[in-house]
Design a protein around this motif. Structure first.
Motif, PDB file in Angstrom:
ATOM      1  N   GLU A  40     -11.576  68.174 -50.701  1.00 59.58           N
ATOM      2  CA  GLU A  40     -10.764  69.379 -50.802  1.00 59.58           C
ATOM      3  C   GLU A  40     -10.329  69.515 -52.252  1.00 59.58           C
ATOM      4  O   GLU A  40      -9.954  68.536 -52.893  1.00 59.58           O
ATOM      5  N   ASP A  41     -10.385  70.727 -52.772  1.00 63.56           N
ATOM      6  CA  ASP A  41     -10.034  70.949 -54.169  1.00 63.56           C
ATOM      7  C   ASP A  41      -9.264  72.252 -54.287  1.00 63.56           C
ATOM      8  O   ASP A  41      -9.742  73.302 -53.871  1.00 63.56           O
ATOM      9  N   THR A  42      -8.089  72.183 -54.843  1.00 63.84           N
ATOM     10  CA  THR A  42      -7.271  73.378 -55.030  1.00 63.84           C
ATOM     11  C   THR A  42      -7.353  73.909 -56.451  1.00 63.84           C
ATOM     12  O   THR A  42      -6.719  74.902 -56.767  1.00 63.84           O
ATOM     13  N   ARG A  43      -8.124  73.261 -57.312  1.00 63.88           N
ATOM     14  CA  ARG A  43      -8.264  73.717 -58.705  1.00 63.88           C
ATOM     15  C   ARG A  43      -9.239  74.888 -58.754  1.00 63.88           C
ATOM     16  O   ARG A  43     -10.412  74.730 -59.046  1.00 63.88           O
ATOM     17  N   GLN A  44      -8.747  76.054 -58.443  1.00 62.15           N
ATOM     18  CA  GLN A  44      -9.572  77.251 -58.405  1.00 62.15           C
ATOM     19  C   GLN A  44      -8.937  78.343 -59.257  1.00 62.15           C
ATOM     20  O   GLN A  44      -7.780  78.243 -59.655  1.00 62.15           O
ATOM     21  N   LEU A  45      -9.686  79.385 -59.486  1.00 66.96           N
ATOM     22  CA  LEU A  45      -9.187  80.526 -60.234  1.00 66.96           C
ATOM     23  C   LEU A  45      -7.997  81.164 -59.512  1.00 66.96           C
ATOM     24  O   LEU A  45      -7.036  81.579 -60.129  1.00 66.96           O
ATOM     25  N   TYR A  46      -8.083  81.208 -58.188  1.00 67.87           N
ATOM     26  CA  TYR A  46      -7.010  81.793 -57.380  1.00 67.87           C
ATOM     27  C   TYR A  46      -6.260  80.672 -56.684  1.00 67.87           C
ATOM     28  O   TYR A  46      -6.841  79.936 -55.882  1.00 67.87           O
ATOM     29  N   PRO A  47      -4.974  80.523 -56.942  1.00 71.93           N
ATOM     30  CA  PRO A  47      -4.219  79.389 -56.401  1.00 71.93           C
ATOM     31  C   PRO A  47      -4.092  79.409 -54.874  1.00 71.93           C
ATOM     32  O   PRO A  47      -3.792  78.390 -54.276  1.00 71.93           O
ATOM     33  N   THR A  50      -8.488  77.369 -51.334  1.00 72.05           N
ATOM     34  CA  THR A  50      -8.787  75.948 -51.346  1.00 72.05           C
ATOM     35  C   THR A  50     -10.253  75.761 -50.966  1.00 72.05           C
ATOM     36  O   THR A  50     -10.700  76.235 -49.931  1.00 72.05           O
ATOM     37  N   SER A  51     -10.985  75.085 -51.813  1.00 71.82           N
ATOM     38  CA  SER A  51     -12.376  74.782 -51.548  1.00 71.82           C
ATOM     39  C   SER A  51     -12.432  73.435 -50.825  1.00 71.82           C
ATOM     40  O   SER A  51     -11.803  72.469 -51.259  1.00 71.82           O
TER      41      SER A  51
END
Length: 122
Positions: A40-47, A50-51
């Motif tokens: 799981e990764d929350t480091r995205q352009l849109y906060p 979640t990927s």
């Protein structure tokens, strides 16, 4: 249909069917052929996005065999279509357009008979 050689039309139609059958198998497979942990990764352009991926158990030997059995004809037919002598007879600027026309011309025929040639189970 257009003035494509009959063997090229037939090979492209078979390629459509083979790709559809392989894709249907792959859609039911785990996302990774090998067992892998999820993430799981929350480091995205849109906060707020979640990927994530759940863990993958990997593919069973039966799934691997099914993939290999269906992928082989797809690759063989792709080579048959893409190296057909017909393409060399066209001016270079027309090849892409004619290739797309071939795909369009044969797609309807492949879809119409895909159910008849599909295996009973994947």
């Amino acid at each position: 249909m257009s003035d494509f050689p009959p063997d090229l039309l037939e090979a492209q139609t078979r390629l459509h069917r083979a790709r559809a059958e392989h894709q249907a198998l792959c859609q039911g497979l785990p996302w990774s052929a090998e067992p892998l942990d999820g993430w799981e990764d929350t480091r995205q352009l849109y906060p707020t996005y979640t990927s994530a991926r759940a863990a993958s158990p990997g593919w069973s030997e039966e799934q691997r065999a099914g993939d290999a059995r269906l992928r082989g004809p797809v690759l063989d037919l792709f080579v048959t279509v893409s190296t057909h002598p017909y393409w060399a007879s066209l001016p270079a600027g027309e090849v892409v357009g004619r290739r797309m026309e071939l795909k369009r011309d044969t797609a309807a025929g492949a879809e119409g008979r895909a159910d008849e040639s599909a295996p009973a189970s994947a």
